[in-house]
Enzyme design. Structure first.
Site, short mmCIF file in Angstrom:
data_model
loop_
_atom_site.label_atom_id
_atom_site.label_comp_id
_atom_site.label_asym_id
_atom_site.label_seq_id
_atom_site.Cartn_x
_atom_site.Cartn_y
_atom_site.Cartn_z
N HIS A 52 3.09 8.00 -2.30
CA HIS A 52 2.43 9.24 -1.90
C HIS A 52 2.45 9.38 -0.39
CE1 HIS A 52 -0.88 6.37 -1.52
NE2 HIS A 52 -1.62 7.29 -0.90
N HIS A 54 0.34 9.58 2.23
CA HIS A 54 -0.59 9.10 3.25
C HIS A 54 0.10 8.17 4.26
CE1 HIS A 54 -4.26 10.05 0.51
NE2 HIS A 54 -3.88 11.10 1.22
N ASP A 56 -0.72 5.48 5.82
CA ASP A 56 -0.74 4.02 5.66
C ASP A 56 0.28 3.56 4.60
OD1 ASP A 56 -2.62 5.22 3.76
OD2 ASP A 56 -3.24 3.19 3.24
N HIS A 57 1.02 4.52 4.01
CA HIS A 57 2.06 4.19 3.04
C HIS A 57 3.45 4.62 3.51
CE1 HIS A 57 -0.95 3.37 -0.23
NE2 HIS A 57 -1.68 3.96 0.70
N HIS A 108 -5.32 10.88 -6.84
CA HIS A 108 -5.55 10.52 -5.43
C HIS A 108 -4.90 11.59 -4.54
CE1 HIS A 108 -6.14 7.93 -1.96
NE2 HIS A 108 -4.85 7.92 -1.71
N ASP A 130 -2.14 4.08 -4.56
CA ASP A 130 -3.60 4.21 -4.49
C ASP A 130 -4.16 4.88 -5.74
OD1 ASP A 130 -3.41 3.09 -1.98
OD2 ASP A 130 -3.97 4.90 -0.88
N HIS A 168 -3.82 -1.78 -1.94
CA HIS A 168 -4.95 -2.23 -1.10
C HIS A 168 -5.66 -3.44 -1.70
CE1 HIS A 168 -5.09 1.13 1.82
NE2 HIS A 168 -4.67 1.87 0.81
FE FE Z 1 -3.73 3.91 1.04
ZN ZN Z 2 -3.67 6.94 -0.08
#
Ligand code: FE
Ligand code: ZN
Length: 255
Positions: A52, A54, A56-57, A108, A130, A168
């Site tokens: 996805h 975001h 942090d990915h 998410h 996530d 995570h």
């Molecule tokens: Fe994340």
């Molecule tokens: Zn995320």
């Protein structure tokens, strides 16, 4: 095939799967730890899978693509670092001789995808970003409770032995909430002990498995009378499955 969680940021894992020569990584939010792992294990990066949009990915995708020439795959309907091959529900891709199926799992984010594949001589793997966490699930930033419930139900139907590779390390926090919901769940109490011991040694609690998650994860257990009862102590108006799931997610958000 070796499966390695590469720690990134505070609590992210960038999953790497490799055959001793070539590797794929999932959700590289940061390029640096991936480049270090490639050097350490003397691997070539073949592909990058993204679940996805975001940061942090996706944050390490451009640098990794430039440095290694790896092919990038990601969801069809989300904002992604271009160029990449965009995937839709039901797509099948073959990487490192491995057949991976694409599952659309909105909740998410609205275009979130997961990757599931059989691994010769080992248990199957699921890269779920996530969507599903061990003993928890992702926050509903874009999707609805009905979408997330349907997505998690789909993941719960995968083979029990499937190794669940979440993005995570949230397990201990999720377990505290899960035990507030089901204080008498013996599997949950045993798993908390196990997870605490792993974290004390700074080891990952992941991968989990679908079989374990069905026994301990309240978000996969909202169909059980005991869970409905627990949720109704907090929200007496939660009756149908989606309302129970929504109330459970809201409870966790405020926990
Ligand atoms: Fe994340
Ligand atoms: Zn995320």
């Amino acid at each position: 095939m070796k499966l390695i969680p590469i720690p990134a940021f505070n609590d992210n894992y960038i999953w790497m799967l490799h055959d001793g020569h070539r590797a794929l990584v999932v959700d590289p939010g940061d390029a640096q730890p991936v480049l270090a792992a490639l050097t350490q294990h003397e691997l070539t990066l073949d592909s990058i899978l993204v679940t996805h949009h975001h940061g942090d990915h996706t944050g390490g995708v451009d640098v990794l693509r430039q440095r290694t020439g790896a092919q990038v795959y990601g969801p069809a309907t989300e904002d992604m670092p271009e160029p990449l091959r965009r995937l839709v529900n039901g797509d099948v891709i073959t990487l490192l001789g491995l057949r991976l199926e694409v599952l659309l799992v909105p909740g998410h984010t609205t275009g979130h995808i997961a990757y599931w594949g059989q691994v010769p001589g080992a248990d199957p793997v699921l890269f779920c970003g996530d969507t599903l966490f061990s003993a928890g699930c992702g926050r509903l930033f874009e999707g609805t409770p009905a979408q997330m419930l349907a997505s998690l139900t789909r993941l719960a139907a995968l083979p029990d032995a499937t190794r669940v590779c979440c993005a995570h390390e949230y397990t201990l926090g999720s377990l505290r909430f899960a035990l507030a919901v089901e204080p008498d769940n013996a599997d949950l109490l045993a798993y908390q002990k196990h997870a605490q011991a792993l974290r004390q040694q700074l080891l990952p609690t992941l991968p989990s498995s679908i079989g374990l998650e069905k026994a301990v994860n309240p978000f996969l257990r909202t169909h059980l009378p005991s869970l409905v009862h627990a949720v109704q102590q907090i929200d007496p108006n939660a009756h149908d499955p989606v309302a129970v799931f929504a109330a459970l997610r809201t409870w966790k958000d405020k926990f």
